[in-house]
Each structure stands twice: as C-alpha cells, then as structure tokens.
Design a protein around this motif. Structure first.
Motif, PDB file in Angstrom:
ATOM      1  N   ARG A 145      17.484  27.246 -22.988  1.00 50.11           N
ATOM      2  CA  ARG A 145      18.718  26.488 -23.220  1.00 50.11           C
ATOM      3  C   ARG A 145      19.812  27.395 -23.752  1.00 50.11           C
ATOM      4  NH1 ARG A 145      16.690  21.973 -27.103  1.00 50.11           N
ATOM      5  NH2 ARG A 145      18.924  21.717 -27.431  1.00 50.11           N
ATOM      6  N   CYS A 146      19.456  28.285 -24.649  1.00 52.92           N
ATOM      7  CA  CYS A 146      20.443  29.229 -25.186  1.00 52.92           C
ATOM      8  C   CYS A 146      20.971  30.156 -24.090  1.00 52.92           C
ATOM      9  CB  CYS A 146      19.827  30.058 -26.311  1.00 52.92           C
ATOM     10  SG  CYS A 146      19.534  29.151 -27.851  1.00 52.92           S
ATOM     11  N   LEU A 147      20.067  30.629 -23.238  1.00 48.55           N
ATOM     12  CA  LEU A 147      20.488  31.508 -22.142  1.00 48.55           C
ATOM     13  C   LEU A 147      21.403  30.776 -21.164  1.00 48.55           C
ATOM     14  CD1 LEU A 147      17.235  33.504 -21.365  1.00 48.55           C
ATOM     15  CD2 LEU A 147      19.439  34.482 -22.009  1.00 48.55           C
ATOM     16  N   SER A 148      21.093  29.539 -20.850  1.00 50.85           N
ATOM     17  CA  SER A 148      21.928  28.778 -19.920  1.00 50.85           C
ATOM     18  C   SER A 148      23.320  28.550 -20.503  1.00 50.85           C
ATOM     19  CB  SER A 148      21.269  27.440 -19.588  1.00 50.85           C
ATOM     20  OG  SER A 148      20.057  27.632 -18.898  1.00 50.85           O
ATOM     21  N   ALA A 149      23.388  28.201 -21.768  1.00 57.15           N
ATOM     22  CA  ALA A 149      24.688  27.998 -22.401  1.00 57.15           C
ATOM     23  C   ALA A 149      25.479  29.295 -22.475  1.00 57.15           C
ATOM     24  CB  ALA A 149      24.492  27.421 -23.808  1.00 57.15           C
ATOM     25  N   ALA A 150      24.794  30.398 -22.747  1.00 54.52           N
ATOM     26  CA  ALA A 150      25.472  31.695 -22.857  1.00 54.52           C
ATOM     27  C   ALA A 150      26.019  32.163 -21.513  1.00 54.52           C
ATOM     28  CB  ALA A 150      24.505  32.736 -23.418  1.00 54.52           C
ATOM     29  N   THR A 151      25.208  32.045 -20.457  1.00 50.15           N
ATOM     30  CA  THR A 151      25.676  32.486 -19.144  1.00 50.15           C
ATOM     31  C   THR A 151      26.796  31.586 -18.629  1.00 50.15           C
ATOM     32  OG1 THR A 151      23.846  31.262 -18.113  1.00 50.15           O
ATOM     33  CG2 THR A 151      23.531  33.619 -18.479  1.00 50.15           C
ATOM     34  N   ALA A 152      26.800  30.303 -19.006  1.00 51.92           N
ATOM     35  CA  ALA A 152      27.896  29.421 -18.615  1.00 51.92           C
ATOM     36  C   ALA A 152      29.218  29.920 -19.187  1.00 51.92           C
ATOM     37  CB  ALA A 152      27.618  27.990 -19.085  1.00 51.92           C
ATOM     38  N   CYS A 153      29.199  30.379 -20.438  1.00 53.75           N
ATOM     39  CA  CYS A 153      30.412  30.961 -21.039  1.00 53.75           C
ATOM     40  C   CYS A 153      30.870  32.178 -20.256  1.00 53.75           C
ATOM     41  CB  CYS A 153      30.141  31.353 -22.489  1.00 53.75           C
ATOM     42  SG  CYS A 153      29.818  29.988 -23.614  1.00 53.75           S
ATOM     43  N   LEU A 154      29.930  33.054 -19.920  1.00 54.60           N
ATOM     44  CA  LEU A 154      30.263  34.275 -19.194  1.00 54.60           C
ATOM     45  C   LEU A 154      30.803  33.966 -17.807  1.00 54.60           C
ATOM     46  CD1 LEU A 154      30.284  37.354 -19.001  1.00 54.60           C
ATOM     47  CD2 LEU A 154      27.883  37.259 -18.299  1.00 54.60           C
TER      48      LEU A 154
END
Length: 304
Positions: free
Chosen positions: A177-186
């Motif tokens: 979940r953290c990775l998905s949220a982070a890549t969405a920002c990028l």
C-alpha cells in the motif's frame, strides 16, 4: 487591465497536492477548496505541478479552466491515489515534439538507443551490449526485484514481493500500500512534466500499450532514488491510521531534497536525444510549450 498570466516553470513549483471531500471553485479570483462547513482553503494552483483529486471532490468549470491556463495538471484518482480515472492536459502534446517522439518509438534501432539511455540513467552504468529491448526489459525486471528485496532488508520490512489489487485496496499488506501510494505521487508529477514539455504520455519505449507508458518510462528512472525508500521507511515505522498520508508527506520532502522537478524535463530531452536524430522544427503558428522558461535579459549568470 491586468497583464497576461505567465505560468511558473515546473522546476519552481510545489510537486503535488492531494484534495478530498470538498468543492473546488474560483472565489474572489482564488482557487479554493470549500469543505462541508463552508471553510475555504486557498490552493496556490499556479505554483503546483499536479493536483490529485480524490473521491469526495467536485470541481467547477472555472476551477478547471484556471488550472489549464496556469499549466497545472488535474488528475482524478481513486482512494489513496492508486486508480487513475481521468486527467487534464495543460498545453497538450506539440506536433513537432509528438512527431519526434513517435519517430523514435516506431524505429526499432532508434527505440533501442533510447531504452539503453534510460537504463544507463536508472542504474548508473551502461547496459549489456547486443541486447534487444525485450532482453533489456527482462534484465531490468530482475534488477528491480532484487532492489526491492535489498531495500526491504535495509529498512527491516517483511517483503513477499510486489502484490496489490486496486479493486481491493485494504487487502494488500502495508508495504505494498505504501509503494502504491508513493508511485502514484511520482507518476503524477512526471505526467505533469511530460505534458508541460509537449510530449505524449502514451508513446512509451519500455512500457507500451498504456495511456501513461511514457510516464512510467520516465518515472522509473527516479523511482528507487526517491519514492521507494520513502515507502519502505514508512512501512517499517508501522504507522497507525492513514499510512498513505505519511507516504505523501515523505514523497513531498524527497521531491524537494532531490530537486526532482528541476531534473525531469532536461532528463527527458537527454533521453530522447540518444536517438541522435534532429527534432523537427515547429511549423508556423505552432502552440508553444505549456510552461515556457522565461528568456533572460542578460548573459548566463545574470538575473532574468
């Protein structure tokens, strides 16, 4: 009469802002979010590269028009920003840049040169010689999986691999979940930069067949330098409550620390120049870039 708007260059903007549960409008000339209690929150839209609109938001025509005029990308996303529903297109693709990008992508020899340049920027070394795009994609995938494992070990995260379902967000573990949220920002800030530079998000070189293929190509160059360590760091801290918000704050800080918005557009030009073909000249009357850099009145080193 007021002078015409002069959009702020991408490199000088705040990277990304997330908005949920509010009505977005232009009131008294300002881009504002009005919550259920009628409280206004002013968003300096001209100084933001990308605004992510989460569930519970409504946008007026005036607000969307203002965002387009100042070159700010509006992206309608799902919960935690991991599902893309729609996006604005500030400035749009330019015909000369689009033809240049398409020629590089359609010619297998030129495409391979561009992919090799992406590989070199991402991993800091030249890729193996005499490899096809598919072979380089396979080598890259193996290195990426290994990098995930190493970062998980570094931050003490229990890692079982990249596994998530956008339809069932809560079913994923905290790290995913953290990775998905982070890549969405990028992806948001990268798409804003791609559009501002006049290129097409869908014409990719490593990724193909998706609306944001080129965005994924460019974002991957920075992913392990910026947002992936942030995601693992947040996951390792075992935060209570909204972990996605903690990830976004971390991404905001790392974008500023790495000066990401300064780098994306120059790196896009460097990557595409690896094809070693001249860029077509713009026809008479062509629309200019969405966010032009102002011309200086003096020589290099003088203030504009």
């Amino acid at each position: 009469m007021l002078p015409p708007l002069k959009p702020i260059p991408i490199k000088d903007r705040l990277s990304v802002v997330f908005i949920e549960h509010g009505e977005i409008d232009v009131l008294d000339g300002a881009f504002v979010v009005v919550d259920v209690k009628g409280i206004r929150t002013h968003i300096p839209v001209g100084g933001v590269a990308c605004v992510m609109l989460e569930p519970g938001t409504r946008v007026s025509h005036r607000a969307a028009a203002l965002a387009a005029r100042v070159g700010t990308l509006l992206v309608w996303v799902g919960e935690a920003g991991v599902r893309l529903y729609s996006a604005g297109q500030p400035g749009g693709a330019r015909s000369d840049r689009l033809l240049y990008q398409a020629r590089l992508a359609l010619d297998e020899v030129l495409r391979l040169k561009v992919v090799r340049k992406m590989y070199a920027l991402r991993f800091g070394e030249e890729p193996p010689a005499r490899r096809s795009v598919d072979q380089l994609r396979g080598i890259e995938g193996a290195r990426v999986r290994r990098t995930y494992q190493l970062l998980a070990q570094r931050f003490g995260v229990n890692w079982k691999g990249r596994d998530y379902d956008t339809q069932e967000w809560d079913a994923s573990d905290v790290a995913n979940r953290c990775l998905s949220a982070a890549t969405a920002c990028l992806y948001g800030v990268t798409e804003a930069a791609v559009l501002a530079a006049g290129y097409a998000p869908a014409i990719g070189f490593i990724h193909t067949g998706k609306p944001l293929s080129f965005v994924y190509d460019i974002a991957d160059v920075y992913k392990f330098e910026t947002v992936v360590p942030v995601a693992f760091k947040v996951a390792a801290s075992q935060p209570q409550g909204n972990v996605e918000r903690a990830v976004r704050l971390g991404c905001r800080d790392v974008f500023r620390e790495t000066r990401l918005l300064d780098r994306i557009i120059p790196d896009i030009e460097e990557i595409l120049s690896a094809g070693e073909i001249p860029r077509p000249t713009a026809p008479d009357g062509a629309v200019g870039p969405a966010i032009p850099n102002p011309e200086s009145l003096g020589d290099a080193g003088h203030r504009a």
